[in-house]
Design a protein around this motif. Structure first.
Motif, PDB file in Angstrom:
ATOM      1  N   VAL A 262       0.836  -1.203   0.000  1.00 56.27           N
ATOM      2  CA  VAL A 262       0.000   0.000   0.000  1.00 56.27           C
ATOM      3  C   VAL A 262       0.870   1.252   0.000  1.00 56.27           C
ATOM      4  CG1 VAL A 262      -1.714   1.317   1.327  1.00 56.27           C
ATOM      5  CG2 VAL A 262      -1.937  -1.162   1.110  1.00 56.27           C
TER       6      VAL A 262
ATOM      7  N   LEU B 159      -2.494   1.039  -5.245  1.00 57.79           N
ATOM      8  CA  LEU B 159      -3.169   0.628  -4.011  1.00 57.79           C
ATOM      9  C   LEU B 159      -3.339   1.767  -3.009  1.00 57.79           C
ATOM     10  CD1 LEU B 159      -1.547  -2.868  -3.297  1.00 57.79           C
ATOM     11  CD2 LEU B 159      -3.620  -2.330  -4.576  1.00 57.79           C
TER      12      LEU B 159
ATOM     13  N   TYR C  25      -7.604   0.412   0.586  1.00 62.62           N
ATOM     14  CA  TYR C  25      -6.320  -0.218   0.895  1.00 62.62           C
ATOM     15  C   TYR C  25      -5.566   0.512   1.995  1.00 62.62           C
ATOM     16  CZ  TYR C  25      -7.044  -3.251  -3.091  1.00 62.62           C
ATOM     17  OH  TYR C  25      -7.555  -4.193  -3.945  1.00 62.62           O
TER      18      TYR C  25
ATOM     19  N   VAL D   8      -4.170  -6.891  -5.463  1.00 65.81           N
ATOM     20  CA  VAL D   8      -3.073  -7.193  -4.542  1.00 65.81           C
ATOM     21  C   VAL D   8      -2.046  -8.092  -5.226  1.00 65.81           C
ATOM     22  CG1 VAL D   8      -2.455  -8.296  -2.354  1.00 65.81           C
ATOM     23  CG2 VAL D   8      -4.518  -6.891  -2.493  1.00 65.81           C
TER      24      VAL D   8
END
Length: 314
Positions: free
Chosen positions: A50, A56, A61, A296
């Motif tokens: 992150v 992200l 996130y 992810v």
């Protein structure tokens, strides 16, 4: 003879966890160590992803990275001592270490409760008000939400730790668990703790149950909005965006509700539920988000390539 209030500072407690499994101590140590390493790797990976991957750096996130930080805190607070106990069979823990453990346990547990509620609100805005999402969930808004979660958790854990510190422990110092939990400490104290227990029950109702109800209300609106979507593909896409959070909520609140709301049960059951809550669930959270989330996985691959390119250039 009445003891002075500062006598507790010179006391020790004894954490009697898994004492009936003497022949399996090595197996328990290896199993817990493996889970701990997976937990740390998974949660730290989410935090770094992150922070390092621009894709992200979104409200969802960002809140997920705070959830991962809470899991790292709770696991690192309790598991190393448990590993030490299983390896050395030294069950002693000093009063100061016990209070430190209690403080960080309350900090991470309360923080996780508030963060899960914040994540539910984020999913509510994303599903029910998609056109206004980035207007409502601005950067200063979701950073303020996370900061408020940690500040409230800090004040709550500090308050309860200070209240426990002034109690007297004259008789038994045996805690039938692998960490210093507040309920066990209240039960051991020779001080009149009725007012403390009433306050604890009231606060648990306000923090724990109210936050849980807010999450349920959020999902009632979310499911209602999903059902209004005409295309099945649109419904599945909307539902898949919040399924990971829903699974995480179930994993967190399931063991917690059983542990704190049940009236009877053996100490062994309490210890196993605590293990599930503090050791297993923090390992599952990053797996839930990574296994069900393409973003992810893509960010992980992107970071690997970036690290590989950097190493080749170096």
């Amino acid at each position: 003879m009445k003891m002075s209030n500062n006598y507790s500072a010179h006391q020790e407690f004894y954490l009697f966890a898994f004492t009936r499994y003497g022949n399996l101590q090595l197996f328990i140590f290896i199993a817990i160590l493996s889970i701990y390493l997976i937990t740390m790797l998974g949660n730290l990976l989410i935090i770094f992803l992150v922070y390092l991957v621009p894709k992200l750096q979104t409200p969802m996130y960002f809140l997920l990275s705070n959830l991962a930080a809470a899991d790292v805190t709770s696991t690192s607070n309790c598991v190393p001592k448990l590993l030490s106990i299983t390896l050395t069979r030294n069950h002693r823990i000093s009063f100061s270490c016990c209070m430190t453990q209690l403080f960080f346990f309350l900090l991470s547990a309360t923080g996780e409760i508030f963060i899960l509620t914040s994540m539910a609100y984020d999913r509510f805005v994303a599903i029910c008000k998609p056109l206004q999402y980035y207007t409502i969930m601005r950067k200063n808004v979701y950073i303020s939400m996370a900061a408020s979660c940690w500040l409230l958790s800090l004040l709550n854990s500090l308050l309860h730790t200070l209240l426990i510190c002034v109690l007297q422990f004259c008789n038994s110092h045996d805690i039938n668990n692998f960490y210093c939990d507040m309920i066990s400490l209240l039960a051991l104290s020779t001080t009149d703790t009725r007012s403390h227990k009433i306050f604890l029950f009231f606060e648990l109702s306000v923090i724990f149950l109210v936050q849980f109800i807010l999450i349920i209300i959020s999902y009632i609106f979310i499911f209602a909005a999903i059902l209004k979507i005409r295309s099945s593909g649109g419904r599945m896409k909307a539902f898949s965006s919040c399924i990971s959070h829903l699974i995480t909520v179930i994993l967190f609140y399931g063991p917690s509700l059983i542990l704190y709301m049940k009236t009877k049960g053996s100490k062994e059951q309490d210890t196993l539920l605590s293990m599930l809550y503090l050791v297993v669930v923090p390992m599952l959270n990053p797996l839930v988000y990574s296994l069900r989330n393409k973003e992810v996985w893509e960010a992980t691959v992107m970071l690997k390539k970036k690290i590989l390119r950097s190493s080749l250039v170096g």
